[in-house]
Design a protein around this motif. Sequence first.
Motif, mmCIF file in Angstrom:
data_model
loop_
_atom_site.group_PDB
_atom_site.id
_atom_site.type_symbol
_atom_site.label_atom_id
_atom_site.label_comp_id
_atom_site.label_asym_id
_atom_site.label_seq_id
_atom_site.Cartn_x
_atom_site.Cartn_y
_atom_site.Cartn_z
ATOM 1 N N UNK A 45 0.839 -1.196 0.000
ATOM 2 C CA UNK A 45 0.000 0.000 0.000
ATOM 3 C C UNK A 45 0.876 1.248 0.000
ATOM 4 N N UNK A 46 0.392 2.317 -0.655
ATOM 5 C CA UNK A 46 1.151 3.566 -0.771
ATOM 6 C C UNK A 46 0.256 4.740 -0.394
ATOM 7 N N UNK A 47 0.819 5.666 0.394
ATOM 8 C CA UNK A 47 0.128 6.894 0.772
ATOM 9 C C UNK A 47 1.051 8.080 0.525
ATOM 10 N N UNK A 48 0.458 9.246 0.341
ATOM 11 C CA UNK A 48 1.206 10.499 0.362
ATOM 12 C C UNK A 48 0.696 11.249 1.588
ATOM 13 N N UNK A 49 1.607 11.607 2.481
ATOM 14 C CA UNK A 49 1.252 12.414 3.642
ATOM 15 C C UNK A 49 1.594 13.859 3.317
ATOM 16 N N UNK A 50 0.675 14.763 3.584
ATOM 17 C CA UNK A 50 0.887 16.180 3.308
ATOM 18 C C UNK A 50 0.552 16.988 4.552
ATOM 19 N N UNK A 51 1.407 17.941 4.855
ATOM 20 C CA UNK A 51 1.199 18.801 6.013
ATOM 21 C C UNK A 51 0.198 19.908 5.718
ATOM 22 N N UNK A 52 0.012 20.249 4.452
ATOM 23 C CA UNK A 52 -0.797 21.406 4.092
ATOM 24 C C UNK A 52 -1.656 21.096 2.867
ATOM 25 N N UNK A 53 -2.675 20.262 3.063
ATOM 26 C CA UNK A 53 -3.545 19.812 1.971
ATOM 27 C C UNK A 53 -4.907 20.506 2.076
ATOM 28 N N UNK A 54 -5.518 20.816 0.941
ATOM 29 C CA UNK A 54 -6.850 21.409 0.943
ATOM 30 C C UNK A 54 -7.870 20.333 1.307
ATOM 31 N N UNK A 57 -14.454 20.226 4.688
ATOM 32 C CA UNK A 57 -14.984 19.927 6.012
ATOM 33 C C UNK A 57 -16.387 19.343 5.903
ATOM 34 N N UNK A 58 -16.892 18.693 6.966
ATOM 35 C CA UNK A 58 -18.233 18.098 6.919
ATOM 36 C C UNK A 58 -19.342 19.095 6.565
ATOM 37 N N UNK A 59 -19.155 20.373 6.917
ATOM 38 C CA UNK A 59 -20.190 21.371 6.601
ATOM 39 C C UNK A 59 -20.020 21.975 5.206
ATOM 40 N N UNK A 60 -19.098 21.420 4.407
ATOM 41 C CA UNK A 60 -18.895 21.891 3.036
ATOM 42 C C UNK A 60 -17.850 22.982 2.896
ATOM 43 N N UNK A 61 -17.322 23.458 4.015
ATOM 44 C CA UNK A 61 -16.266 24.471 3.967
ATOM 45 C C UNK A 61 -14.951 23.865 3.507
ATOM 46 N N UNK A 62 -13.981 24.710 3.283
ATOM 47 C CA UNK A 62 -12.658 24.230 2.852
ATOM 48 C C UNK A 62 -11.605 24.887 3.716
ATOM 49 N N UNK A 63 -10.587 24.111 4.064
ATOM 50 C CA UNK A 63 -9.470 24.618 4.862
ATOM 51 C C UNK A 63 -8.226 23.802 4.537
ATOM 52 N N UNK A 64 -7.095 24.264 4.989
ATOM 53 C CA UNK A 64 -5.853 23.513 4.815
ATOM 54 C C UNK A 64 -5.555 22.755 6.101
ATOM 55 N N UNK A 65 -5.092 21.509 5.965
ATOM 56 C CA UNK A 65 -4.757 20.677 7.116
ATOM 57 C C UNK A 65 -3.849 19.542 6.683
ATOM 58 N N UNK A 66 -3.460 18.715 7.636
ATOM 59 C CA UNK A 66 -2.565 17.599 7.326
ATOM 60 C C UNK A 66 -3.353 16.305 7.219
ATOM 61 N N UNK A 67 -2.810 15.348 6.468
ATOM 62 C CA UNK A 67 -3.463 14.060 6.334
ATOM 63 C C UNK A 67 -2.803 13.187 5.288
ATOM 64 N N UNK A 68 -3.335 11.981 5.159
ATOM 65 C CA UNK A 68 -2.833 10.992 4.213
ATOM 66 C C UNK A 68 -3.777 10.885 3.017
ATOM 67 N N UNK A 69 -3.210 10.682 1.845
ATOM 68 C CA UNK A 69 -3.975 10.421 0.636
ATOM 69 C C UNK A 69 -3.541 9.050 0.122
ATOM 70 N N UNK A 70 -4.467 8.092 0.151
ATOM 71 C CA UNK A 70 -4.159 6.734 -0.290
ATOM 72 C C UNK A 70 -3.961 6.724 -1.798
ATOM 73 N N UNK A 71 -2.856 6.143 -2.257
ATOM 74 C CA UNK A 71 -2.521 6.128 -3.676
ATOM 75 C C UNK A 71 -2.818 4.801 -4.346
ATOM 76 N N UNK A 72 -2.985 3.743 -3.577
ATOM 77 C CA UNK A 72 -3.269 2.437 -4.159
ATOM 78 C C UNK A 72 -2.315 1.375 -3.642
ATOM 79 N N UNK A 73 -2.342 0.244 -4.302
ATOM 80 C CA UNK A 73 -1.518 -0.895 -3.899
ATOM 81 C C UNK A 73 -0.596 -1.278 -5.051
ATOM 82 N N UNK A 74 0.671 -1.431 -4.736
ATOM 83 C CA UNK A 74 1.653 -1.845 -5.737
ATOM 84 C C UNK A 74 1.627 -3.355 -5.896
#
Length: 89
Positions: A45-54, A57-74
């Motif tokens: 499995x591969x992820x990209x972790x980003x400290x400052x990703x758009x 939010x649950x209420x439809x707003x947008x903000x910058x935050x950190x998190x993982x983005x799953x890229x798939x399985x090799x």
Amino acid sequence: MLLGLLTLSTGALAENERYQALPLAGTEGGKGGARAFVLDTRDGHVWIWSENELITTPDGGRRYGSGFSYQGKLRPGTQPGEFIETPRK
């Protein structure tokens, strides 16, 4: 956040070297911040972790935050230099 990722990565490496994290250069036009490529060496499995990703939010707003983005399985290749295409979603 990056310190947490590095701590997680170091702990996993000390345990069984399953997860490997490599720093990535920022993307042009981005808001900056740290990024890392994370590989699960056991299951591929591969992820990209980003400290400052758009983030949306649950209420439809947008903000910058950190998190993982799953890229798939090799999958293993069959020969050196083989291009392995990722499946389309």
